[in-house]
Design an enzyme around this catalytic site. Structure first.
Site, PDB file in Angstrom:
ATOM      1  N   LEU A  83       1.192  -0.894  -0.656  1.00 22.64           N
ATOM      2  CA  LEU A  83      -0.369   0.326  -0.024  1.00 22.64           C
ATOM      3  C   LEU A  83       1.139   1.696  -0.081  1.00 22.64           C
ATOM      4  O   LEU A  83       0.150   2.592  -0.170  1.00 22.64           O
ATOM      5  CB  LEU A  83      -0.961   0.199   1.089  1.00 22.64           C
ATOM      6  CG  LEU A  83      -1.891  -1.390   1.243  1.00 22.64           C
ATOM      7  CD1 LEU A  83      -2.584  -1.601   2.586  1.00 22.64           C
ATOM      8  CD2 LEU A  83      -2.927  -1.247   0.198  1.00 22.64           C
ATOM      9  N   SER A 128      -4.565   2.170  -9.276  1.00 27.69           N
ATOM     10  CA  SER A 128      -6.058   2.841  -9.156  1.00 27.69           C
ATOM     11  C   SER A 128      -6.615   3.828 -10.009  1.00 27.69           C
ATOM     12  O   SER A 128      -6.157   3.353 -11.482  1.00 27.69           O
ATOM     13  CB  SER A 128      -5.034   4.037  -8.343  1.00 27.69           C
ATOM     14  OG  SER A 128      -5.364   5.371  -8.391  1.00 27.69           O
ATOM     15  N   GLU A 130      -6.880   6.415 -11.034  1.00 29.42           N
ATOM     16  CA  GLU A 130      -6.384   6.996 -12.229  1.00 29.42           C
ATOM     17  C   GLU A 130      -5.769   6.906 -13.253  1.00 29.42           C
ATOM     18  O   GLU A 130      -5.558   7.779 -13.851  1.00 29.42           O
ATOM     19  CB  GLU A 130      -5.664   7.328 -10.410  1.00 29.42           C
ATOM     20  CG  GLU A 130      -5.910   8.929  -9.839  1.00 29.42           C
ATOM     21  CD  GLU A 130      -6.191  10.114 -10.766  1.00 29.42           C
ATOM     22  OE1 GLU A 130      -5.670  11.251 -11.484  1.00 29.42           O
ATOM     23  OE2 GLU A 130      -7.609   9.797 -10.543  1.00 29.42           O
ATOM     24  N   TYR A 152       1.077  10.591 -10.854  1.00 29.96           N
ATOM     25  CA  TYR A 152       1.296   9.670 -10.427  1.00 29.96           C
ATOM     26  C   TYR A 152       0.203   8.900 -11.193  1.00 29.96           C
ATOM     27  O   TYR A 152       0.534   7.464 -11.064  1.00 29.96           O
ATOM     28  CB  TYR A 152      -0.030  10.526  -9.533  1.00 29.96           C
ATOM     29  CG  TYR A 152      -0.421   9.392  -8.577  1.00 29.96           C
ATOM     30  CD1 TYR A 152      -0.392   8.406  -7.151  1.00 29.96           C
ATOM     31  CD2 TYR A 152      -2.211   8.744  -8.435  1.00 29.96           C
ATOM     32  CE1 TYR A 152      -0.509   7.749  -6.681  1.00 29.96           C
ATOM     33  CE2 TYR A 152      -2.775   7.572  -7.822  1.00 29.96           C
ATOM     34  CZ  TYR A 152      -1.681   7.072  -6.641  1.00 29.96           C
ATOM     35  OH  TYR A 152      -2.776   6.253  -5.990  1.00 29.96           O
TER      36      TYR A 152
HETATM   37  P1  NAP Z   1      -2.040   7.339   2.211  1.00 30.55           P
HETATM   38  O1  NAP Z   1      -2.488   7.591   3.618  1.00 30.55           O
HETATM   39  O2  NAP Z   1      -1.230   8.759   1.698  1.00 30.55           O
HETATM   40  O3  NAP Z   1      -0.461   6.230   2.721  1.00 30.55           O
HETATM   41  C1  NAP Z   1       0.168   5.967   1.848  1.00 30.55           C
HETATM   42  C2  NAP Z   1       1.589   5.258   3.042  1.00 30.55           C
HETATM   43  O4  NAP Z   1       2.982   5.008   1.922  1.00 30.55           O
HETATM   44  C3  NAP Z   1       1.793   5.572   3.750  1.00 30.55           C
HETATM   45  O5  NAP Z   1       2.216   4.730   4.776  1.00 30.55           O
HETATM   46  C4  NAP Z   1       3.542   6.242   3.851  1.00 30.55           C
HETATM   47  O6  NAP Z   1       4.106   6.535   5.332  1.00 30.55           O
HETATM   48  C5  NAP Z   1       3.884   5.056   2.886  1.00 30.55           C
HETATM   49  N1  NAP Z   1       4.816   5.962   2.194  1.00 30.55           N
HETATM   50  C6  NAP Z   1       5.364   6.620   1.843  1.00 30.55           C
HETATM   51  N2  NAP Z   1       6.221   6.781   0.819  1.00 30.55           N
HETATM   52  C7  NAP Z   1       7.418   5.591   0.915  1.00 30.55           C
HETATM   53  C8  NAP Z   1       7.979   5.568   1.161  1.00 30.55           C
HETATM   54  N3  NAP Z   1       8.629   5.511   0.239  1.00 30.55           N
HETATM   55  N4  NAP Z   1       9.074   4.131   1.634  1.00 30.55           N
HETATM   56  C9  NAP Z   1       7.078   3.669   2.744  1.00 30.55           C
HETATM   57  N5  NAP Z   1       6.711   3.688   2.597  1.00 30.55           N
HETATM   58  C10 NAP Z   1       6.105   5.140   2.363  1.00 30.55           C
HETATM   59  O7  NAP Z   1      -2.557   6.541   1.482  1.00 30.55           O
HETATM   60  P2  NAP Z   1      -3.783   5.922   1.044  1.00 30.55           P
HETATM   61  O8  NAP Z   1      -4.754   5.946   0.788  1.00 30.55           O
HETATM   62  O9  NAP Z   1      -4.204   4.389   2.435  1.00 30.55           O
HETATM   63  O10 NAP Z   1      -3.905   4.473  -0.331  1.00 30.55           O
HETATM   64  C11 NAP Z   1      -2.523   2.842   0.281  1.00 30.55           C
HETATM   65  C12 NAP Z   1      -2.505   2.978  -1.176  1.00 30.55           C
HETATM   66  O11 NAP Z   1      -3.394   2.769  -2.395  1.00 30.55           O
HETATM   67  C13 NAP Z   1      -1.406   3.979  -2.281  1.00 30.55           C
HETATM   68  O12 NAP Z   1      -0.687   3.488  -3.024  1.00 30.55           O
HETATM   69  C14 NAP Z   1      -2.189   4.724  -2.853  1.00 30.55           C
HETATM   70  O13 NAP Z   1      -1.349   5.814  -4.223  1.00 30.55           O
HETATM   71  C15 NAP Z   1      -3.349   3.467  -3.597  1.00 30.55           C
HETATM   72  N6  NAP Z   1      -4.580   4.059  -3.966  1.00 30.55           N
HETATM   73  C16 NAP Z   1      -5.568   5.297  -2.995  1.00 30.55           C
HETATM   74  C17 NAP Z   1      -6.571   5.176  -3.366  1.00 30.55           C
HETATM   75  C18 NAP Z   1      -7.958   6.076  -2.506  1.00 30.55           C
HETATM   76  O14 NAP Z   1      -8.957   6.405  -2.887  1.00 30.55           O
HETATM   77  N7  NAP Z   1      -7.188   6.342  -0.906  1.00 30.55           N
HETATM   78  C19 NAP Z   1      -7.059   4.769  -4.156  1.00 30.55           C
HETATM   79  C20 NAP Z   1      -6.713   3.935  -5.754  1.00 30.55           C
HETATM   80  C21 NAP Z   1      -5.559   3.506  -4.868  1.00 30.55           C
HETATM   81  P3  NAP Z   1       4.407   7.526   5.895  1.00 30.55           P
HETATM   82  O15 NAP Z   1       3.790   7.564   7.141  1.00 30.55           O
HETATM   83  O16 NAP Z   1       5.487   7.964   6.331  1.00 30.55           O
HETATM   84  O17 NAP Z   1       4.481   8.672   4.846  1.00 30.55           O
HETATM   85  O1  F7E Z   2      -8.889  15.265  -5.237  1.00 27.74           O
HETATM   86  C1  F7E Z   2     -10.787  18.185  -7.090  1.00 27.74           C
HETATM   87  C2  F7E Z   2      -9.677  17.884  -7.510  1.00 27.74           C
HETATM   88  O2  F7E Z   2      -7.222  15.083  -4.089  1.00 27.74           O
HETATM   89  C3  F7E Z   2     -10.741  14.639  -6.521  1.00 27.74           C
HETATM   90  C4  F7E Z   2      -6.460   9.754  -4.016  1.00 27.74           C
HETATM   91  O3  F7E Z   2      -6.407   8.814  -2.935  1.00 27.74           O
HETATM   92  O4  F7E Z   2      -7.574   9.000  -5.835  1.00 27.74           O
HETATM   93  C5  F7E Z   2      -7.282  10.151  -5.136  1.00 27.74           C
HETATM   94  O5  F7E Z   2      -6.822  11.164  -5.747  1.00 27.74           O
HETATM   95  C6  F7E Z   2     -10.949  15.639  -6.952  1.00 27.74           C
HETATM   96  C7  F7E Z   2     -10.269  16.065  -7.977  1.00 27.74           C
HETATM   97  O6  F7E Z   2      -8.043  12.477  -4.179  1.00 27.74           O
HETATM   98  C8  F7E Z   2      -9.577  20.335  -4.505  1.00 27.74           C
HETATM   99  O7  F7E Z   2      -9.621  18.692  -8.868  1.00 27.74           O
HETATM  100  C9  F7E Z   2     -11.264  20.574  -6.028  1.00 27.74           C
HETATM  101  O8  F7E Z   2     -10.780  16.527  -9.429  1.00 27.74           O
HETATM  102  O9  F7E Z   2      -9.350  14.093  -2.857  1.00 27.74           O
HETATM  103  P1  F7E Z   2      -8.627  14.369  -4.439  1.00 27.74           P
HETATM  104  P2  F7E Z   2      -7.778  12.545  -5.962  1.00 27.74           P
HETATM  105  O10 F7E Z   2      -6.613  13.473  -7.276  1.00 27.74           O
HETATM  106  O11 F7E Z   2      -9.348  12.208  -7.196  1.00 27.74           O
HETATM  107  C10 F7E Z   2      -7.170   8.535  -6.216  1.00 27.74           C
HETATM  108  C11 F7E Z   2      -8.467   7.038  -7.301  1.00 27.74           C
HETATM  109  C12 F7E Z   2      -5.805   8.171  -5.536  1.00 27.74           C
HETATM  110  O12 F7E Z   2      -5.232   6.147  -6.723  1.00 27.74           O
HETATM  111  C13 F7E Z   2      -4.817   8.534  -5.289  1.00 27.74           C
HETATM  112  O13 F7E Z   2      -3.896   8.496  -4.580  1.00 27.74           O
HETATM  113  O14 F7E Z   2     -11.194  17.035  -6.064  1.00 27.74           O
HETATM  114  N1  F7E Z   2     -10.522  19.505  -5.870  1.00 27.74           N
HETATM  115  N2  F7E Z   2     -11.117  21.087  -4.902  1.00 27.74           N
HETATM  116  C14 F7E Z   2      -9.498  19.053  -4.780  1.00 27.74           C
HETATM  117  N3  F7E Z   2      -8.719  18.377  -5.109  1.00 27.74           N
HETATM  118  C15 F7E Z   2      -8.254  18.756  -3.636  1.00 27.74           C
HETATM  119  N4  F7E Z   2      -6.938  17.478  -2.915  1.00 27.74           N
HETATM  120  N5  F7E Z   2      -8.274  19.825  -2.664  1.00 27.74           N
HETATM  121  C16 F7E Z   2      -8.830  20.224  -3.576  1.00 27.74           C
HETATM  122  O15 F7E Z   2      -8.940  21.592  -2.867  1.00 27.74           O
END
Ligand code: NAP
Ligand code: F7E
Length: 325
Positions: A83, A128, A130, A152
């Site tokens: 993750l 993701s 994305e 990303y």
């Molecule tokens: P998050 O809250 O940003 O957590 C990211 C984790 O990665 C943290 O524990 C961070 O550690 C660790 N990390 C970052 N860089 C690292 C490195 N160089 N070496 C070791 N650990 C590192 O993300 P999340 O929302 O839980 O998401 C988990 C995963 O799912 C990520 O890969 C994200 O890209 C993916 N994802 C998320 C979503 C979503 O909507 N949440 C959707 C699709 C995919 P620190 O605490 O030290 O910063």
């Molecule tokens: O943005 C719009 C922005 O940063 C959502 C990550 O977990 O999900 C996440 O990525 C939307 C975008 O998430 C603000 O332009 C407007 O369209 O919450 P976000 P994200 O970019 O969708 C994917 C699936 C991942 O994999 C990623 O790790 O919201 N937006 N105004 C804004 N976004 C932010 N952050 N801040 C604003 O003020």
């Protein structure tokens, strides 16, 4: 060969939103849970504080091959959940090569470490939505072509393909979960849903007087992180590794999120509190991200349990409590 009765799991990114929920889920299921954490001058383990006595932490960084090998060797995992990543899309334009190293090549480092030390383990890669970016079809499935729109997204496409490649090249049990946005009270404050729910609570408590946002028309398929980590676990219980889309199949706008959050905080109309700020508008945006999770429903029996409105309301309630003391 049957699955062990008391399995061991290694979670990279255990200090993040998903890592914390997954660790909790696996501890509850009787797993011996190990987590990989990176060194910082100040420890930031708030999300897993309540689990500290029940999990084992190992120092490691996705940039450092030695540490990955050692973390796997020490934890002897049956399941590895990768993750860890630089997960904030907006920052990936500011740190594009570091994002590629963490979020892209870091996956190869993990797979290599697993191939060397635990080739029988099962591997989960956090892919993701994305990756779909400028979408080629609506809704998106496991076979929709990728068109990433951020550094990303590009790095995640690499991570996805290298996972599939190691599965096909070396016969590793390596699965890619293509998860759409998922949120919770543990979400980082920089992501838009949590930014909104936190600010709604802060305004209600008189700690802030406004919130600055970018594109209010941006739409996402948002689900609840607790529901989504269950899908990760289900994927690794399958005999055959595969790819799965996890999503709700519904999209909402940032404006919808603001409306629900301000209503839940008891602020009434949101317009007086919201300012538009171009610094939060992205160089490229993704449109029409809507996932079709019917394969996960069919093969894993997984379905989302929490609606978008329920999610935002529960996040506001949590932030009201957090800031209310
Ligand atoms: P998050 O809250 O940003 O957590 C990211 C984790 O990665 C943290 O524990 C961070 O550690 C660790 N990390 C970052 N860089 C690292 C490195 N160089 N070496 C070791 N650990 C590192 O993300 P999340 O929302 O839980 O998401 C988990 C995963 O799912 C990520 O890969 C994200 O890209 C993916 N994802 C998320 C979503 C979503 O909507 N949440 C959707 C699709 C995919 P620190 O605490 O030290 O910063
Ligand atoms: O943005 C719009 C922005 O940063 C959502 C990550 O977990 O999900 C996440 O990525 C939307 C975008 O998430 C603000 O332009 C407007 O369209 O919450 P976000 P994200 O970019 O969708 C994917 C699936 C991942 O994999 C990623 O790790 O919201 N937006 N105004 C804004 N976004 C932010 N952050 N801040 C604003 O003020």
């Amino acid at each position: 060969m049957g699955r062990p009765l008391s399995p061991r799991a290694l979670i990279t990114g255990i200090t993040g939103q998903d890592g914390a929920y997954l660790a909790e889920l696996l501890v509850d299921k009787g797993y011996e849970v190990h987590g990989m954490v990176r060194r910082a001058s100040t420890e930031k383990f708030e999300r897993i504080e309540h689990l500290r006595e029940r999990i084992t932490l190992h120092q490691g960084d996705l940039l450092d091959q030695r540490s990955l090998v050692d973390a796997i060797r020490a934890s002897r995992p049956d399941e590895i959940y990768n993750l860890a990543a630089m997960s904030f899309v907006a920052v990936s334009w500011i740190q594009p090569t570091l994002t590629a190293e963490f979020t892209g090549v870091g996956v190869t480092r993990m797979l290599e470490a697993m191939r060397e030390t635990a080739p029988e383990a099962r591997f989960y890669q956090a892919s993701s939505s994305e990756m779909f970016g400028k979408v080629r079809e609506v809704p998106q499935t496991e076979s929709t072509p990728f068109y990433p729109r951020s550094p990303y997204g590009v790095a995640k496409v690499y991570g996805h393909h290298i996972t599939v490649n190691y599965r096909e090249s070396y016969g590793l049990h390596a699965t890619s979960g293509i998860l759409f946005n998922h949120e919770s009270p543990l979400r980082g404050l920089e992501f838009v849903t949590r930014k909104i729910t936190w600010h709604a609570a802060a305004i209600k408590h008189g700690l802030r007087d406004h919130i600055s946002l970018g594109n209010l028309d941006a739409r996402r398929d948002w689900g609840y992180a607790k529901d989504y980590v269950e899908a990760m676990w289900l994927m690794l219980q399958q005999d055959r590794a595969d790819d799965y889309v996890i999503a709700t199949g519904r999209s909402n706008s940032v404006r919808d999120c603001v409306e629900i959050a301000f209503d839940q905080a008891g602020l009434g109309s949101w317009e007086p509190y919201v300012r538009l700020d171009p610094q939060f508008v992205r160089p490229a945006e993704v449109d029409h991200l809507i996932g079709d999770a019917s394969k996960a429903a069919r093969e894993l029996g997984w379905r989302p349990k929490t609606s978008f409105e329920e999610l935002i309301r529960l996040m506001v309630d949590a932030d009201m409590k957090l800031l209310g003391g």
